[in-house]
Design an enzyme around this catalytic site. Structure first.
Site, PDB file in Angstrom:
ATOM      1  N   ASP A   1     -38.097  12.649  -1.804  1.00  0.00           N
ATOM      2  CA  ASP A   1     -37.114  11.856  -2.514  1.00  0.00           C
ATOM      3  C   ASP A   1     -36.340  10.573  -1.742  1.00  0.00           C
ATOM      4  O   ASP A   1     -36.133   9.330  -2.025  1.00  0.00           O
ATOM      5  CB  ASP A   1     -36.193  12.887  -3.302  1.00  0.00           C
ATOM      6  CG  ASP A   1     -35.372  12.258  -4.117  1.00  0.00           C
ATOM      7  OD1 ASP A   1     -35.753  11.736  -5.356  1.00  0.00           O
ATOM      8  OD2 ASP A   1     -34.078  12.132  -4.022  1.00  0.00           O
TER       9      ASP A   1
ATOM     10  N   ASP B   1     -41.443  21.099  -0.575  1.00  0.00           N
ATOM     11  CA  ASP B   1     -40.645  21.651  -1.911  1.00  0.00           C
ATOM     12  C   ASP B   1     -41.052  21.166  -3.023  1.00  0.00           C
ATOM     13  O   ASP B   1     -40.882  21.840  -4.031  1.00  0.00           O
ATOM     14  CB  ASP B   1     -39.003  20.857  -1.943  1.00  0.00           C
ATOM     15  CG  ASP B   1     -38.513  21.257  -0.531  1.00  0.00           C
ATOM     16  OD1 ASP B   1     -38.914  22.177   0.217  1.00  0.00           O
ATOM     17  OD2 ASP B   1     -37.552  20.418  -0.135  1.00  0.00           O
TER      18      ASP B   1
ATOM     19  N   GLU C   1     -34.628  29.857  -1.167  1.00  0.00           N
ATOM     20  CA  GLU C   1     -33.265  29.508  -0.317  1.00  0.00           C
ATOM     21  C   GLU C   1     -32.397  28.923  -1.094  1.00  0.00           C
ATOM     22  O   GLU C   1     -31.032  29.301  -1.003  1.00  0.00           O
ATOM     23  CB  GLU C   1     -33.618  28.385   0.836  1.00  0.00           C
ATOM     24  CG  GLU C   1     -34.159  27.288   0.293  1.00  0.00           C
ATOM     25  CD  GLU C   1     -34.314  26.154   1.448  1.00  0.00           C
ATOM     26  OE1 GLU C   1     -34.219  26.371   2.621  1.00  0.00           O
ATOM     27  OE2 GLU C   1     -34.539  25.017   1.296  1.00  0.00           O
TER      28      GLU C   1
ATOM     29  N   ARG D   1     -43.963  24.607   7.169  1.00  0.00           N
ATOM     30  CA  ARG D   1     -44.197  23.234   7.318  1.00  0.00           C
ATOM     31  C   ARG D   1     -45.565  22.998   8.445  1.00  0.00           C
ATOM     32  O   ARG D   1     -45.881  22.080   8.581  1.00  0.00           O
ATOM     33  CB  ARG D   1     -42.821  22.721   7.737  1.00  0.00           C
ATOM     34  CG  ARG D   1     -41.890  22.648   6.561  1.00  0.00           C
ATOM     35  CD  ARG D   1     -40.551  21.824   6.776  1.00  0.00           C
ATOM     36  NE  ARG D   1     -40.249  21.298   8.033  1.00  0.00           N
ATOM     37  CZ  ARG D   1     -39.059  20.627   7.973  1.00  0.00           C
ATOM     38  NH1 ARG D   1     -38.067  20.918   7.012  1.00  0.00           N
ATOM     39  NH2 ARG D   1     -38.651  20.209   9.266  1.00  0.00           N
TER      40      ARG D   1
END
Ligand code: F6P
Length: 381
Positions: free
Chosen positions: A119, A143, A238, A293
């Site tokens: 984003d 995400d 989280e 990741r």
């Protein structure tokens, strides 16, 4: 006619960065176009540091499909529209250096730039596009929260890593009759937690979109116990928070000004302690962290990244700029960057995955929610 293009990878790394780069470079080479990569995301664009990319034998973009990380690096703190400058006297100031980036692109004759990121990255891409730069975005993040696309690259690998962790926690939890809590990433969206909980057969999934009641979670675990199941698997995103409570914040990130600097984390420990107290069963937390990741992309992510990379270069060939490659209803497509970061209208305004930005979060009518409930996964409500 496009002759020379550049790629930048920005934001937290994901598996699949290199696969996208390869897809762009190969399509460029097949069309007689030179491809370059700016080093460390927008930082490289600002400093005009780049390398030529090549998939020829011994070329730097050869054999990179399965490789984790990014061969051209990535930056998590380079908002060039609000760039942090530390002066000689130690004073810090923030400046809009986007014009320097634009001069660099013009000076060296880049016809178009590909921005691989989430984003925040696409917000800057849109801002560059508004200033006349020919930009094409590719949606990246574990995400899975970029607006207008069904899926971002890197997400599937993160879910697979979380699923494997759940499988492993299952056997140790069962052996020691424990509640095993797994804290996963995802920021303000619960995609990783929800999908890995389904894939791993977890008993509970706590996501930011559904504030939880710890007593409801404990009841689920006690109910299992009454049926002779002396262990339980609890996946916690989280960003999960208790009903009426706040998200658990670990600290502050140094990602510059105008971006989201909240470092989430710690909720797994809290949930484990509370469940231990209420149920009387031993509980342990595992925070999966950056394992999600790193490393090699799954087959799904390799294919998705290749689709995205080739599509991005195709858009450049068609002269379609200011776009983001997306998967819409299962089909490869593109949308305007404006639609993706549309609510972040102000140049230099807060960007990145803040709660306020138009992130794609889990909705309560999503199939995943229904599926989770149908197989008895407790969502804390
Ligand atoms: O956005 C990707 C992500 O991995 C989040 O899931 C996590 O909250 C964050 O980045 C961690 O960021 P950093 O690399 O700054 O620690």
């Amino acid at each position: 006619m496009i002759k020379k293009v550049a790629i930048l990878a920005n934001g937290g790394d994901v598996a699949g960065f290199n696969a996208v780069i390869r897809g762009i470079v190969k399509t460029a080479e097949n069309n007689g176009i030179e491809a370059y990569g700016f080093i460390d995301g927008y930082t490289g664009l600002l400093k005009n540091e780049y390398i030529k990319l090549s998939t020829a034998s011994e070329g730097n973009a050869e054999g990179i499909l399965p490789k984790g990380g990014s061969i051209i690096g990535s930056s998590t703190n380079a908002n060039v529209f609000n760039y942090k400058i530390t002066k000689e006297n130690g004073e810090v100031e923030y400046k809009d250096l986007s014009d320097v980036c634009i001069e660099n692109l013009q000076k060296d004759g880049f016809d178009c730039i590909f921005t691989l990121g989430g984003d925040g990255t696409q917000k800057s891409a849109r801002d560059f596009s508004t200033k006349g730069v020919k930009v094409i975005g590719v949606p990246k993040t574990i995400d899975n929260d970029v607006a207008c696309t069904d899926i971002t690259f890197g997400y599937n690998t993160a879910v697979s890593v979380a699923m494997e962790a759940i499988d492993r926690l299952h056997t140790t939890g069962e052996t020691h009759h424990r509640i095993m809590v797994l804290e996963v990433m995802g920021r303000y969206a619960g995609w990783i937690a929800l999908e890995s909980a389904i894939a791993g057969g977890a008993d509970v999934a706590l996501i930011p979109e559904i504030p939880y009641d710890i007593e409801k979670v404990a009841s689920k675990i006690k109910n299992r116990q009454s049926r002779g199941k002396n262990f339980s698997i609890v996946v916690v995103s989280e960003g999960a928070k208790a009903k009426g409570g706040e998200m658990t914040i670990q600290g502050t990130r140094n990602n510059g000004q105008g971006v989201d600097n909240t470092k989430l984390g710690g909720i797994g420990e809290i949930v484990a302690k509370q469940l231990e107290q209420i149920t009387g069963l031993e509980a342990r937390n595992t925070t999966l962290g950056y394992m999600q990741r790193g490393g090699t992309p799954t087959a799904y992510d390799r294919v998705l990244s290749t689709k995205y990379g080739t599509k991005a270069m195709q858009l450049a060939l068609e002269g379609k700029f200011g776009r983001l490659t997306v998967i819409k209803n299962g089909k490869l497509d593109d949308v305007s960057l404006e639609d993706v970061v549309g609510n972040n209208t102000q140049i230099g305004a807060v960007s990145g995955n803040t709660e306020q930005s138009n992130l794609r979060k889990v909705t309560l009518d999503d199939d995943l929610i229904k599926t989770a409930r149908s197989v008895g996964i407790n969502l804390g409500d």
